[in-house]
Write a protein that holds these residues in place. Structure first.
Motif, short mmCIF file in Angstrom:
data_model
loop_
_atom_site.label_atom_id
_atom_site.label_comp_id
_atom_site.label_asym_id
_atom_site.label_seq_id
_atom_site.Cartn_x
_atom_site.Cartn_y
_atom_site.Cartn_z
N VAL A 1 -0.66 -11.71 33.54
CA VAL A 1 -0.29 -10.29 33.46
C VAL A 1 0.99 -10.16 34.27
O VAL A 1 0.98 -10.43 35.47
CB VAL A 1 -1.38 -9.43 34.11
N THR A 2 2.09 -9.75 33.65
CA THR A 2 3.35 -9.70 34.39
C THR A 2 4.26 -8.64 33.81
O THR A 2 4.12 -8.26 32.64
CB THR A 2 4.05 -11.08 34.39
N GLY A 3 5.16 -8.12 34.63
CA GLY A 3 6.07 -7.09 34.13
C GLY A 3 6.82 -6.42 35.26
O GLY A 3 7.10 -7.05 36.29
N SER A 4 7.13 -5.15 35.05
CA SER A 4 7.91 -4.39 36.04
C SER A 4 7.02 -3.60 36.99
O SER A 4 7.49 -3.08 37.99
CB SER A 4 8.83 -3.41 35.31
N LEU A 5 5.74 -3.51 36.68
CA LEU A 5 4.82 -2.59 37.37
C LEU A 5 4.44 -3.05 38.78
O LEU A 5 3.75 -4.06 38.95
CB LEU A 5 3.53 -2.45 36.55
N ASN A 6 4.87 -2.29 39.77
CA ASN A 6 4.28 -2.44 41.10
C ASN A 6 2.90 -1.82 41.08
O ASN A 6 2.66 -0.86 40.36
CB ASN A 6 5.16 -1.76 42.16
N TRP A 7 1.99 -2.35 41.89
CA TRP A 7 0.62 -1.87 41.85
C TRP A 7 0.46 -0.65 42.76
O TRP A 7 -0.29 -0.69 43.75
CB TRP A 7 -0.33 -3.01 42.23
N SER A 8 1.15 0.42 42.39
CA SER A 8 1.14 1.65 43.17
C SER A 8 0.85 2.82 42.24
O SER A 8 1.01 2.72 41.01
CB SER A 8 2.52 1.86 43.80
N ALA A 9 0.43 3.95 42.83
CA ALA A 9 0.16 5.14 42.02
C ALA A 9 1.41 5.60 41.28
O ALA A 9 1.35 5.97 40.11
CB ALA A 9 -0.38 6.26 42.91
N GLN A 10 2.56 5.55 41.96
CA GLN A 10 3.79 5.98 41.28
C GLN A 10 4.11 5.09 40.09
O GLN A 10 4.55 5.55 39.03
CB GLN A 10 5.00 6.01 42.23
N GLY A 11 3.89 3.78 40.27
CA GLY A 11 4.11 2.84 39.17
C GLY A 11 3.21 3.14 37.98
O GLY A 11 3.66 3.22 36.84
#
Ligand SMILES: [Zn+2]
Ligand SMILES: [Zn+2]
Lengths: 172, 172
Positions: free
Chosen positions: B128-138
């Protein structure tokens, strides 16, 4: 056109000069930096290979190497479109102003959330995507990944995402 | 095990509750939020499906949804390892402290450059990979992408990258 297998590049890359890759005829560079192959040269070769279109959708674009590449693609008459983030666009080092002065179409989000994608589409057929912001720190400093993928379904999904954002961010 | 075709998730996701997905037996949640499928529920389902190992390598981990998922995987006896960035680890909202108190192994870079990857490996087989930081805003705010890929060569490259960083960041 033959589909290439997916490929991954890991960063940071060693500091090398990629200027010779941007010349329309093979040239020799006497800048003193190394000109050997690296993750950066692979990425540069891929972007410069665009013949019909280059769609760039990146949170940050401040890297002189990658922005020179985008300008060179545009200079060859390829249609270049850039989507970026409004918050970072205003920061020192952003190459958005240079792009616009060169006549490249640039659009950006209009809110405080981030347009956080970091992908590019070459001729609508090859997707470059990953964690890498197009900045010097991203390329030469951070641990980063970029995947190069020609899987039809995945590329189609990103082409649609680009088109949707391009329309959403239309200032008109 | 059959290899799945590559898949992409786009964010932001609608705000939904994914708590029922973390229960070991099917349960009903009366929290009042929507429980419908979304990019977040797809990601949660994938992470919770880990049976042998879950290797997480993310710049930021502050999302309560995703950190609860990681804790639930650990609670089922799956080996969980987390690599993150030292600069962001210290910020409010990071779930690294919670992970460590739960007994999850966490390692981080030691310098001012960023450990900027945002990927996870499920059972060493699914990336699983991409631009998404594991944060609510992300998850709920930004334009983000996550690719789910089982291509053997790509997965192997990320397994090696994880192993290399895991050793490099060994505090011992
Ligand atoms: Zn040179
Ligand atoms: Zn609920």
């Amino acid at each position: 056109r033959e589909r290439r297998p997916a490929q991954v590049l890991f960063f940071p890359a060693p500091v090398t000069c990629v200027r010779p890759l941007l010349l329309s005829s093979p040239g020799h560079c006497r800048c003193g930096l190394s000109h050997r192959e690296s993750a950066l040269s692979c990425l540069t070769r891929l972007l410069i290979s665009a013949r019909r279109s280059l769609d760039v959708c990146v949170f940050t674009i401040s890297s002189l190497e990658l922005s020179s590449t985008v300008l060179a693609v545009h200079g060859r008459g390829v249609r270049v479109r850039v989507i970026t983030d409004s918050d970072y666009m205003a920061l020192a080092g952003s190459q958005v102003g240079t792009f616009r002065r060169a006549g490249i179409e640039v659009r950006h989000d209009q809110d405080t959330n981030y347009m956080h994608h970091k992908f590019a589409l070459i001729d609508g057929l090859t997707l470059v995507t990953g964690s890498l912001n197009w900045s010097a720190q991203g390329i030469f400093g951070n641990k980063e990944n970029v995947i190069i993928i020609e899987n039809t379904d995945i590329v189609k999904a990103f082409v649609e995402e680009f088109g949707q954002l391009w329309n959403e961010y239309d200032p008109a």
